[in-house]
Scaffold this motif. Sequence first.
Motif, PDB file in Angstrom:
ATOM      1  N   CYS A  84     -14.631 -63.339  22.220  1.00 23.89           N
ATOM      2  CA  CYS A  84     -15.911 -62.581  21.935  1.00 23.89           C
ATOM      3  C   CYS A  84     -15.974 -61.364  22.754  1.00 23.89           C
ATOM      4  O   CYS A  84     -17.009 -61.064  23.456  1.00 23.89           O
ATOM      5  N   SER A  85     -14.937 -60.489  22.827  1.00 23.41           N
ATOM      6  CA  SER A  85     -14.919 -59.064  23.684  1.00 23.41           C
ATOM      7  C   SER A  85     -15.656 -58.069  22.831  1.00 23.41           C
ATOM      8  O   SER A  85     -14.943 -57.844  21.832  1.00 23.41           O
ATOM      9  N   LYS A  86     -16.491 -57.541  23.733  1.00 28.78           N
ATOM     10  CA  LYS A  86     -17.180 -56.353  22.860  1.00 28.78           C
ATOM     11  C   LYS A  86     -16.642 -55.242  23.569  1.00 28.78           C
ATOM     12  O   LYS A  86     -16.613 -54.003  22.626  1.00 28.78           O
ATOM     13  N   SER A  87     -16.302 -55.188  24.741  1.00 29.47           N
ATOM     14  CA  SER A  87     -15.766 -53.783  25.527  1.00 29.47           C
ATOM     15  C   SER A  87     -14.385 -54.165  25.968  1.00 29.47           C
ATOM     16  O   SER A  87     -13.958 -55.115  26.473  1.00 29.47           O
ATOM     17  N   VAL A  88     -13.295 -53.281  25.456  1.00 28.52           N
ATOM     18  CA  VAL A  88     -11.965 -53.341  25.901  1.00 28.52           C
ATOM     19  C   VAL A  88     -11.373 -52.227  26.508  1.00 28.52           C
ATOM     20  O   VAL A  88     -11.539 -51.188  26.010  1.00 28.52           O
ATOM     21  N   CYS A  89     -10.568 -52.548  27.793  1.00 28.48           N
ATOM     22  CA  CYS A  89     -10.006 -51.371  28.532  1.00 28.48           C
ATOM     23  C   CYS A  89      -8.421 -51.496  28.152  1.00 28.48           C
ATOM     24  O   CYS A  89      -7.883 -52.584  28.384  1.00 28.48           O
ATOM     25  N   VAL A  90      -7.992 -50.533  27.535  1.00 26.99           N
ATOM     26  CA  VAL A  90      -6.668 -50.243  27.284  1.00 26.99           C
ATOM     27  C   VAL A  90      -5.748 -49.256  28.524  1.00 26.99           C
ATOM     28  O   VAL A  90      -6.373 -48.143  28.485  1.00 26.99           O
ATOM     29  N   THR A  91      -5.022 -50.063  28.866  1.00 26.42           N
ATOM     30  CA  THR A  91      -4.301 -49.129  30.006  1.00 26.42           C
ATOM     31  C   THR A  91      -2.998 -49.490  30.015  1.00 26.42           C
ATOM     32  O   THR A  91      -2.453 -50.063  29.204  1.00 26.42           O
ATOM     33  N   GLU A 104     -24.360 -49.778  33.586  1.00 24.94           N
ATOM     34  CA  GLU A 104     -25.506 -49.375  32.801  1.00 24.94           C
ATOM     35  C   GLU A 104     -24.999 -48.321  31.461  1.00 24.94           C
ATOM     36  O   GLU A 104     -25.904 -48.549  30.481  1.00 24.94           O
ATOM     37  N   LYS A 105     -24.124 -47.712  31.608  1.00 27.09           N
ATOM     38  CA  LYS A 105     -23.582 -46.837  30.546  1.00 27.09           C
ATOM     39  C   LYS A 105     -22.932 -47.589  29.391  1.00 27.09           C
ATOM     40  O   LYS A 105     -23.399 -47.520  28.313  1.00 27.09           O
ATOM     41  N   LEU A 106     -22.275 -48.570  29.911  1.00 25.31           N
ATOM     42  CA  LEU A 106     -21.490 -49.582  28.841  1.00 25.31           C
ATOM     43  C   LEU A 106     -22.837 -50.156  28.043  1.00 25.31           C
ATOM     44  O   LEU A 106     -22.617 -50.461  26.800  1.00 25.31           O
ATOM     45  N   THR A 107     -23.783 -50.698  28.883  1.00 22.49           N
ATOM     46  CA  THR A 107     -24.821 -51.606  28.175  1.00 22.49           C
ATOM     47  C   THR A 107     -25.466 -50.610  27.156  1.00 22.49           C
ATOM     48  O   THR A 107     -25.694 -51.238  26.291  1.00 22.49           O
ATOM     49  N   HIS A 108     -25.615 -49.371  27.480  1.00 21.65           N
ATOM     50  CA  HIS A 108     -26.348 -48.418  26.792  1.00 21.65           C
ATOM     51  C   HIS A 108     -25.459 -48.048  25.399  1.00 21.65           C
ATOM     52  O   HIS A 108     -26.150 -48.208  24.371  1.00 21.65           O
ATOM     53  N   TRP A 109     -24.198 -48.074  25.533  1.00 16.98           N
ATOM     54  CA  TRP A 109     -23.393 -47.553  24.406  1.00 16.98           C
ATOM     55  C   TRP A 109     -23.501 -48.896  23.397  1.00 16.98           C
ATOM     56  O   TRP A 109     -23.306 -48.837  22.229  1.00 16.98           O
ATOM     57  N   LEU A 110     -23.575 -50.227  23.903  1.00 22.50           N
ATOM     58  CA  LEU A 110     -23.440 -51.431  23.133  1.00 22.50           C
ATOM     59  C   LEU A 110     -24.780 -51.560  22.750  1.00 22.50           C
ATOM     60  O   LEU A 110     -24.909 -52.434  21.779  1.00 22.50           O
ATOM     61  N   GLU A 111     -25.718 -50.798  22.842  1.00 22.78           N
ATOM     62  CA  GLU A 111     -27.055 -50.880  22.083  1.00 22.78           C
ATOM     63  C   GLU A 111     -26.972 -50.187  20.582  1.00 22.78           C
ATOM     64  O   GLU A 111     -27.331 -50.584  19.869  1.00 22.78           O
ATOM     65  N   THR A 112     -25.705 -49.362  20.569  1.00 23.05           N
ATOM     66  CA  THR A 112     -25.705 -48.665  19.440  1.00 23.05           C
ATOM     67  C   THR A 112     -24.566 -49.036  18.706  1.00 23.05           C
ATOM     68  O   THR A 112     -24.110 -49.089  17.337  1.00 23.05           O
ATOM     69  N   TYR A 113     -23.303 -49.182  19.379  1.00 23.48           N
ATOM     70  CA  TYR A 113     -21.962 -49.904  18.720  1.00 23.48           C
ATOM     71  C   TYR A 113     -21.767 -51.503  19.238  1.00 23.48           C
ATOM     72  O   TYR A 113     -22.286 -51.810  20.023  1.00 23.48           O
ATOM     73  N   ASP A 114     -20.909 -51.866  18.140  1.00 21.65           N
ATOM     74  CA  ASP A 114     -20.545 -53.101  18.102  1.00 21.65           C
ATOM     75  C   ASP A 114     -19.430 -53.523  19.085  1.00 21.65           C
ATOM     76  O   ASP A 114     -19.347 -54.537  19.775  1.00 21.65           O
ATOM     77  N   ARG A 115     -18.433 -52.466  19.254  1.00 21.19           N
ATOM     78  CA  ARG A 115     -17.385 -52.593  20.079  1.00 21.19           C
ATOM     79  C   ARG A 115     -17.173 -51.084  20.771  1.00 21.19           C
ATOM     80  O   ARG A 115     -17.427 -50.138  20.176  1.00 21.19           O
ATOM     81  N   VAL A 116     -16.582 -51.208  22.078  1.00 20.53           N
ATOM     82  CA  VAL A 116     -16.432 -50.169  22.888  1.00 20.53           C
ATOM     83  C   VAL A 116     -14.933 -50.206  23.294  1.00 20.53           C
ATOM     84  O   VAL A 116     -14.746 -51.249  23.877  1.00 20.53           O
ATOM     85  N   VAL A 117     -13.857 -49.066  22.971  1.00 17.42           N
ATOM     86  CA  VAL A 117     -12.548 -49.312  23.405  1.00 17.42           C
ATOM     87  C   VAL A 117     -12.379 -48.226  24.370  1.00 17.42           C
ATOM     88  O   VAL A 117     -12.722 -46.956  24.045  1.00 17.42           O
ATOM     89  N   PHE A 118     -12.001 -48.611  25.685  1.00 18.42           N
ATOM     90  CA  PHE A 118     -11.539 -47.266  26.631  1.00 18.42           C
ATOM     91  C   PHE A 118     -10.177 -47.118  26.682  1.00 18.42           C
ATOM     92  O   PHE A 118      -9.406 -47.871  26.825  1.00 18.42           O
ATOM     93  N   ASP A 119      -9.662 -45.704  26.789  1.00 17.47           N
ATOM     94  CA  ASP A 119      -8.583 -45.329  26.792  1.00 17.47           C
ATOM     95  C   ASP A 119      -8.333 -44.736  28.325  1.00 17.47           C
ATOM     96  O   ASP A 119      -8.921 -43.707  28.486  1.00 17.47           O
ATOM     97  N   THR A 120      -7.744 -45.426  29.110  1.00 15.60           N
ATOM     98  CA  THR A 120      -7.896 -45.230  30.624  1.00 15.60           C
ATOM     99  C   THR A 120      -6.437 -44.562  31.073  1.00 15.60           C
ATOM    100  O   THR A 120      -5.326 -44.753  30.288  1.00 15.60           O
ATOM    101  N   SER A 121      -6.480 -43.972  32.213  1.00 13.59           N
ATOM    102  CA  SER A 121      -5.344 -43.434  32.876  1.00 13.59           C
ATOM    103  C   SER A 121      -4.264 -44.433  33.324  1.00 13.59           C
ATOM    104  O   SER A 121      -4.846 -45.643  33.702  1.00 13.59           O
TER     105      SER A 121
END
Length: 236
Positions: A20-27, A120-137
């Motif tokens: 049930c992962s809604k936010s994913v960090c890819v590094t 807080e930013k991530l919570t705000h994004w998840l109000e609009t989007y179902d999933r958030v994928v982070f591309d990180t350094s």
Amino acid sequence: MMSSTHVEVEQLFIQLELKCSKSVCVTADKQGAGCTSLAMALTERYLLSGYRTLYVDFNLFNPNFQTLKVCANPSKITDEATLSLDLIEHKHVHKVLAGFIAPQSKSKQMPFRDPLSLQEKLTHWLETYDRVVFDTSPLEQCNQSNIPTTVVANQCDATILVIATNTSSNESVLSALNQLETNDCPFVGIALNQFRTRSLSEDIMSSPFFRRTLPRRVQIALERFMSKYTLFQQAT
């Protein structure tokens, strides 16, 4: 670029859905491992499933995206975060995604460096989007010039570590895993990227004996023979 229909991407997608992962960090442990390629493929896989998905490019060490403004009158928008939350395009393959690109200046990066503010930013994004994928350094390149990957990973529901075959050392992988564990990052697994690895058939066909000694008709016959068997398609 990696395809969203690859079996490996599908396996990651299923594993993330089961958790049930809604936010994913890819590094990745180091530069060039294929972090952006996997993050894009995973984003596209979410889109294929009907999820409204936001791609967040925090890879300031090697930025690959540029913003495409689609607002009719952007001058009326005073919130910078709202202005930047738009369509983004990959600079080389020109794929377009709904996304957010981290600001370049350190002062504007501060809200994303602080764990509570980022949450807080991530919570705000998840109000609009179902999933958030982070591309990180890459974890090896995290410094004062970019947003700490461990901060992002700590706030996400899951973290995927991309490792490049034949380029990542045991020391760099262990160091990356240790950083994630030390910072209490929810770790899902390692994605082994073999994009630089040749198959057994390619090794045989590129050998001097194969190219210089065997007649061309024999080479063609052997190439056809090896293409029929999965043994010769395995990575070496």
